[in-house]
Design an enzyme around this catalytic site. Sequence first.
Site, mmCIF file in Angstrom:
data_model
loop_
_atom_site.group_PDB
_atom_site.id
_atom_site.type_symbol
_atom_site.label_atom_id
_atom_site.label_comp_id
_atom_site.label_asym_id
_atom_site.label_seq_id
_atom_site.Cartn_x
_atom_site.Cartn_y
_atom_site.Cartn_z
ATOM 1 N N LYS A 116 -0.446 4.284 -5.967
ATOM 2 C CA LYS A 116 0.068 5.654 -5.975
ATOM 3 C C LYS A 116 1.548 5.644 -6.313
ATOM 4 C CE LYS A 116 0.172 9.530 -2.630
ATOM 5 N NZ LYS A 116 -0.277 9.883 -1.254
ATOM 6 N N SER A 145 -3.074 13.577 -1.081
ATOM 7 C CA SER A 145 -2.169 13.471 -2.223
ATOM 8 C C SER A 145 -2.357 12.189 -3.023
ATOM 9 C CB SER A 145 -0.718 13.545 -1.720
ATOM 10 O OG SER A 145 -0.416 12.466 -0.842
ATOM 11 N N SER A 157 -4.223 12.050 3.330
ATOM 12 C CA SER A 157 -4.121 11.870 1.884
ATOM 13 C C SER A 157 -4.868 10.675 1.310
ATOM 14 C CB SER A 157 -2.640 11.783 1.482
ATOM 15 O OG SER A 157 -2.039 13.036 1.675
#
Length: 391
Positions: free
Chosen positions: A32, A109, A133
């Site tokens: 990420k 996320s 997330s």
Amino acid sequence: MPSRSNFLAPGADIRVEGAPDGPLRGRTFVAKDLFDVAGARTGAGNPDWARTHPMATKNAWAVQKLLDAGATLVGKTITDEISLGLLGENAHDGTPLNPRAPDRVPGGSSSGSASAVAQAFCDAALGTDTGGSVRVPASFCGLYGIRPTHGRLPLQGMAPQAPSSDTTGWFARDAATFLAVSQAMLDERPPTALPNELIVAVDAFGFADEAVRDALAPAVKRLGALLGSVREDLLAPQGLSVWGRAQRTLQMAEAWKTFQPWVEQENPRFAFLVARSLLAGSMVEKADLAWAALMRDEARGRLAHLLSGDAILCMPTTPSVAPLRGQPLPVLDRARDRINCLAAHGGLAGHPQLSLPLGEAEGAPVGLSIIGARGADMTLAAVAQALEDQR
């Protein structure tokens, strides 16, 4: 080969070879775009963050851990803007594809990381989980995804949001890969014995959509048969929405404290939803923070009590399947609020939680979560492997 443009962060089409003799040699992963990679810029899903922060000079702890284990990094992935999101829609970088439900959001996320694994671009992926997330995109995209015990793993080189809740997590498509990555990340072998009791969180199941309850019922039955003893109990006696409110209060106040110096110095561009969250965090009253901190103490005591023996708890990871893409704000707000009610215990209590891809409703995936005592991360991975071995 999937289109890299729908999950890779801008300028993050990179490759870093892993150690030649590690246990994960031959496997690939993505990270990420909150994790530093030496020689690349960490963008955090916001163009002004990328513009105002220097190039990374060393790898984040989690990235280096997988490289040392032999896995090869093959890209950095889209995240909800500065990690403030649960649905995976980014106004700057776009919304990654949910290949299991292309008309629906992937969850955020850690949206790009989940999308990359679900599309078989890589074997595993690093994400972060503050308020859900990793768990949410794992559920929406049909993956194994863990939020480990809070504080167990170093977070060096990972952009923070709310430190009292922030964790590094990871995804995989199958239990064997997930177990191998977990062993590398946690430096621990799986236990020789499984837990002997399953606690079914009846309030969490009652809160979920009927289609989700029905979809997960066979998996709960299988899990109960595997462990041998099943009982029902409440996760949150004070109310799931009360826990949700407490976590949201603490998380938004901490997020504002984290980003305030940068916001005030740079006056960055934000999508409306992100700006609204930061504004809300800036206005949290001391009395509300004090109440939320007390509720956190209650949540920690409750989870410690429920999981004090050799037991794990199960619940729906999310109350529904992934929402459709491009919904109006009132629809998205309602979806986020409901998701938060089933995710808040992670940040409040800090126990490890693993979402298992064991259900499908309305033609889309939905996850069943198992939660263990603090430090029982590898126990959860072992349960996942045992369930997959049963098939």
